[in-house]
Design a protein around this motif. Structure first.
Motif, PDB file in Angstrom:
ATOM      1  N   MET A   1       0.844  -1.183   0.000  1.00  0.00           N
ATOM      2  CA  MET A   1       0.000   0.000   0.000  1.00  0.00           C
ATOM      3  C   MET A   1       0.879   1.231   0.000  1.00  0.00           C
ATOM      4  O   MET A   1       1.758   1.371   0.839  1.00  0.00           O
ATOM      5  N   ALA A   2       0.614   2.126  -0.953  1.00  0.00           N
ATOM      6  CA  ALA A   2       1.343   3.394  -1.006  1.00  0.00           C
ATOM      7  C   ALA A   2       0.784   4.336   0.049  1.00  0.00           C
ATOM      8  O   ALA A   2      -0.430   4.500   0.159  1.00  0.00           O
ATOM      9  N   ILE A   3       1.679   4.948   0.821  1.00  0.00           N
ATOM     10  CA  ILE A   3       1.235   5.813   1.921  1.00  0.00           C
ATOM     11  C   ILE A   3       1.794   7.228   1.795  1.00  0.00           C
ATOM     12  O   ILE A   3       1.843   7.964   2.770  1.00  0.00           O
ATOM     13  N   GLY A   4       2.178   7.596   0.574  1.00  0.00           N
ATOM     14  CA  GLY A   4       2.604   8.965   0.323  1.00  0.00           C
ATOM     15  C   GLY A   4       1.428   9.793  -0.160  1.00  0.00           C
ATOM     16  O   GLY A   4       0.268   9.520   0.178  1.00  0.00           O
ATOM     17  N   PHE A   5       1.713  10.761  -0.991  1.00  0.00           N
ATOM     18  CA  PHE A   5       0.722  11.735  -1.436  1.00  0.00           C
ATOM     19  C   PHE A   5       0.320  11.516  -2.891  1.00  0.00           C
ATOM     20  O   PHE A   5       1.066  10.900  -3.659  1.00  0.00           O
ATOM     21  N   PRO A   6      -0.841  12.041  -3.258  1.00  0.00           N
ATOM     22  CA  PRO A   6      -1.154  12.065  -4.689  1.00  0.00           C
ATOM     23  C   PRO A   6      -0.125  12.934  -5.410  1.00  0.00           C
ATOM     24  O   PRO A   6       0.565  13.730  -4.784  1.00  0.00           O
ATOM     25  N   LYS A   7      -0.041  12.766  -6.704  1.00  0.00           N
ATOM     26  CA  LYS A   7       0.935  13.499  -7.519  1.00  0.00           C
ATOM     27  C   LYS A   7       2.367  13.101  -7.147  1.00  0.00           C
ATOM     28  O   LYS A   7       3.291  13.898  -7.226  1.00  0.00           O
ATOM     29  N   SER A   8       2.520  11.849  -6.739  1.00  0.00           N
ATOM     30  CA  SER A   8       3.835  11.343  -6.330  1.00  0.00           C
ATOM     31  C   SER A   8       4.114   9.975  -6.936  1.00  0.00           C
ATOM     32  O   SER A   8       4.522   9.049  -6.245  1.00  0.00           O
ATOM     33  N   GLY A   9       3.859   9.854  -8.210  1.00  0.00           N
ATOM     34  CA  GLY A   9       4.184   8.618  -8.901  1.00  0.00           C
ATOM     35  C   GLY A   9       3.163   7.512  -8.749  1.00  0.00           C
ATOM     36  O   GLY A   9       3.438   6.363  -9.107  1.00  0.00           O
ATOM     37  N   THR A  10       1.973   7.816  -8.250  1.00  0.00           N
ATOM     38  CA  THR A  10       0.990   6.754  -8.012  1.00  0.00           C
ATOM     39  C   THR A  10       0.504   6.120  -9.316  1.00  0.00           C
ATOM     40  O   THR A  10       0.298   4.905  -9.367  1.00  0.00           O
ATOM     41  N   THR A  11       0.339   6.905 -10.360  1.00  0.00           N
ATOM     42  CA  THR A  11      -0.078   6.341 -11.645  1.00  0.00           C
ATOM     43  C   THR A  11       1.030   5.472 -12.221  1.00  0.00           C
ATOM     44  O   THR A  11       0.781   4.363 -12.712  1.00  0.00           O
ATOM     45  N   SER A  12       2.257   5.947 -12.154  1.00  0.00           N
ATOM     46  CA  SER A  12       3.398   5.162 -12.637  1.00  0.00           C
ATOM     47  C   SER A  12       3.544   3.868 -11.844  1.00  0.00           C
ATOM     48  O   SER A  12       3.806   2.807 -12.419  1.00  0.00           O
ATOM     49  N   LEU A  13       3.350   3.960 -10.530  1.00  0.00           N
ATOM     50  CA  LEU A  13       3.433   2.775  -9.687  1.00  0.00           C
ATOM     51  C   LEU A  13       2.343   1.777 -10.081  1.00  0.00           C
ATOM     52  O   LEU A  13       2.609   0.575 -10.223  1.00  0.00           O
ATOM     53  N   THR A  14       1.141   2.261 -10.305  1.00  0.00           N
ATOM     54  CA  THR A  14       0.028   1.402 -10.705  1.00  0.00           C
ATOM     55  C   THR A  14       0.347   0.680 -12.008  1.00  0.00           C
ATOM     56  O   THR A  14       0.225  -0.550 -12.109  1.00  0.00           O
ATOM     57  N   ARG A  15       0.746   1.427 -13.006  1.00  0.00           N
ATOM     58  CA  ARG A  15       1.025   0.835 -14.316  1.00  0.00           C
ATOM     59  C   ARG A  15       2.171  -0.160 -14.256  1.00  0.00           C
ATOM     60  O   ARG A  15       2.118  -1.218 -14.883  1.00  0.00           O
ATOM     61  N   SER A  16       3.200   0.159 -13.496  1.00  0.00           N
ATOM     62  CA  SER A  16       4.343  -0.733 -13.398  1.00  0.00           C
ATOM     63  C   SER A  16       3.972  -2.026 -12.677  1.00  0.00           C
ATOM     64  O   SER A  16       4.349  -3.122 -13.103  1.00  0.00           O
ATOM     65  N   LEU A  17       3.222  -1.924 -11.581  1.00  0.00           N
ATOM     66  CA  LEU A  17       2.795  -3.129 -10.868  1.00  0.00           C
ATOM     67  C   LEU A  17       1.900  -3.989 -11.748  1.00  0.00           C
ATOM     68  O   LEU A  17       2.025  -5.223 -11.763  1.00  0.00           O
ATOM     69  N   GLU A  18       1.007  -3.349 -12.499  1.00  0.00           N
ATOM     70  CA  GLU A  18       0.118  -4.118 -13.375  1.00  0.00           C
ATOM     71  C   GLU A  18       0.899  -4.764 -14.525  1.00  0.00           C
ATOM     72  O   GLU A  18       0.616  -5.901 -14.900  1.00  0.00           O
ATOM     73  N   THR A  19       1.889  -4.073 -15.057  1.00  0.00           N
ATOM     74  CA  THR A  19       2.749  -4.654 -16.085  1.00  0.00           C
ATOM     75  C   THR A  19       3.512  -5.857 -15.534  1.00  0.00           C
ATOM     76  O   THR A  19       3.821  -6.794 -16.258  1.00  0.00           O
ATOM     77  N   SER A  20       3.756  -5.838 -14.214  1.00  0.00           N
ATOM     78  CA  SER A  20       4.486  -6.915 -13.546  1.00  0.00           C
ATOM     79  C   SER A  20       3.571  -8.045 -13.088  1.00  0.00           C
ATOM     80  O   SER A  20       4.025  -8.973 -12.414  1.00  0.00           O
ATOM     81  N   GLY A  21       2.281  -7.956 -13.406  1.00  0.00           N
ATOM     82  CA  GLY A  21       1.366  -9.050 -13.111  1.00  0.00           C
ATOM     83  C   GLY A  21       0.508  -8.901 -11.869  1.00  0.00           C
ATOM     84  O   GLY A  21      -0.200  -9.830 -11.492  1.00  0.00           O
ATOM     85  N   LEU A  22       0.561  -7.735 -11.213  1.00  0.00           N
ATOM     86  CA  LEU A  22      -0.259  -7.508 -10.028  1.00  0.00           C
ATOM     87  C   LEU A  22      -1.482  -6.659 -10.390  1.00  0.00           C
ATOM     88  O   LEU A  22      -1.460  -5.912 -11.358  1.00  0.00           O
ATOM     89  N   LYS A  23      -2.509  -6.768  -9.584  1.00  0.00           N
ATOM     90  CA  LYS A  23      -3.707  -5.945  -9.784  1.00  0.00           C
ATOM     91  C   LYS A  23      -3.700  -4.836  -8.740  1.00  0.00           C
ATOM     92  O   LYS A  23      -3.655  -5.115  -7.532  1.00  0.00           O
ATOM     93  N   ALA A  24      -3.743  -3.592  -9.196  1.00  0.00           N
ATOM     94  CA  ALA A  24      -3.643  -2.442  -8.299  1.00  0.00           C
ATOM     95  C   ALA A  24      -4.923  -1.616  -8.313  1.00  0.00           C
ATOM     96  O   ALA A  24      -5.534  -1.420  -9.361  1.00  0.00           O
ATOM     97  N   ALA A  25      -5.303  -1.144  -7.135  1.00  0.00           N
ATOM     98  CA  ALA A  25      -6.434  -0.215  -7.002  1.00  0.00           C
ATOM     99  C   ALA A  25      -5.855   1.189  -6.862  1.00  0.00           C
ATOM    100  O   ALA A  25      -5.121   1.474  -5.916  1.00  0.00           O
ATOM    101  N   HIS A  26      -6.184   2.037  -7.806  1.00  0.00           N
ATOM    102  CA  HIS A  26      -5.667   3.406  -7.845  1.00  0.00           C
ATOM    103  C   HIS A  26      -6.848   4.372  -7.817  1.00  0.00           C
ATOM    104  O   HIS A  26      -7.552   4.530  -8.813  1.00  0.00           O
ATOM    105  N   TRP A  27      -7.098   4.955  -6.667  1.00  0.00           N
ATOM    106  CA  TRP A  27      -8.125   5.965  -6.437  1.00  0.00           C
ATOM    107  C   TRP A  27      -9.528   5.369  -6.447  1.00  0.00           C
ATOM    108  O   TRP A  27     -10.305   5.599  -5.550  1.00  0.00           O
ATOM    109  N   GLN A  28      -9.863   4.602  -7.486  1.00  0.00           N
ATOM    110  CA  GLN A  28     -11.155   3.923  -7.555  1.00  0.00           C
ATOM    111  C   GLN A  28     -10.932   2.447  -7.878  1.00  0.00           C
ATOM    112  O   GLN A  28      -9.929   2.080  -8.474  1.00  0.00           O
ATOM    113  N   ASP A  29     -11.926   1.638  -7.504  1.00  0.00           N
ATOM    114  CA  ASP A  29     -11.836   0.227  -7.869  1.00  0.00           C
ATOM    115  C   ASP A  29     -12.487   0.021  -9.235  1.00  0.00           C
ATOM    116  O   ASP A  29     -12.878   0.993  -9.897  1.00  0.00           O
TER     117      ASP A  29
END
Length: 195
Positions: A1-29
């Protein structure tokens, strides 16, 4: 779980985790429900904090601040919620997605009325009416970073990543026990002008 702030790489983190085979919830499910609201609903009702987020491997952005819609949830900044998550999920990896506080502040001030929304809302560490100045926002951000470092100082399931560092995939990969793919393919929010 990311515990930093919005506008801090959360979209990049989501896309990278999903590219790596994980399912990520980003802002909405997947049903367009706000992640932060789902987490708080579970916690206040004595449920597993992730009870409404079954099937997700990662929470990359949990906050939602839409005061006109009555939405103001910040589980990523609320240590009572983070403690509830740790109790329910002893192996959950907490990721402090670090970005220079001044850069976060600049992005928040330029993102779709975000500064005004922050100022109107009661947020952990930033009471309603505060947040009108850069100095207040930077102090809020710095205080949260310091609080995370102190709170998780002895927690081996906590890492801090600097989203502008080229080492992010290696750090995340080691912590998660997987190969992180695609980080270089997704330009981190930190270097997107006006992000």
């Amino acid at each position: 779980m990311a515990i930093g702030f919005p506008k801090s790489g959360t979209t990049s983190l989501t896309r990278s985790l999903e590219t790596s085979g994980l399912k990520a919830a980003h802002w909405q499910d997947d049903k367009y429900r706000f992640v932060g609201q789902l987490i708080y609903h579970a916690v206040v009702n004595g449920l597993d904090p992730f009870a409404h987020l079954q099937g997700y491997d990662a929470i990359t952005q949990a906050d939602v601040c839409l005061p006109r819609r009555g939405m103001n949830y910040w589980p990523n900044l609320d240590f009572a919620v983070l403690r509830a998550i740790r109790r329910a999920h002893p192996t959950c990896l907490f990721v402090l997605n670090y970005r220079r506080p001044e850069a976060i502040c600049e992005s928040l001030m330029n993102w779709r009325g975000m500064q005004t929304r922050l100022e109107r809302s009661e947020i952990p560490g930033l009471p309603a009416g505060a947040g009108a100045t850069r100095e207040q926002l930077v102090t809020w951000i710095e205080n949260h970073f310091d609080a995370c470092r102190a709170y998780f100082a002895t927690d081996d399931r906590f890492i801090e990543i600097d989203i502008e560092s080229p080492d992010v995939p290696q750090q995340l990969g080691r912590a998660l026990g997987i190969q992180i793919k695609g980080w270089a393919d997704h330009k981190p929010d930190a270097i997107v002008p006006g992000a």
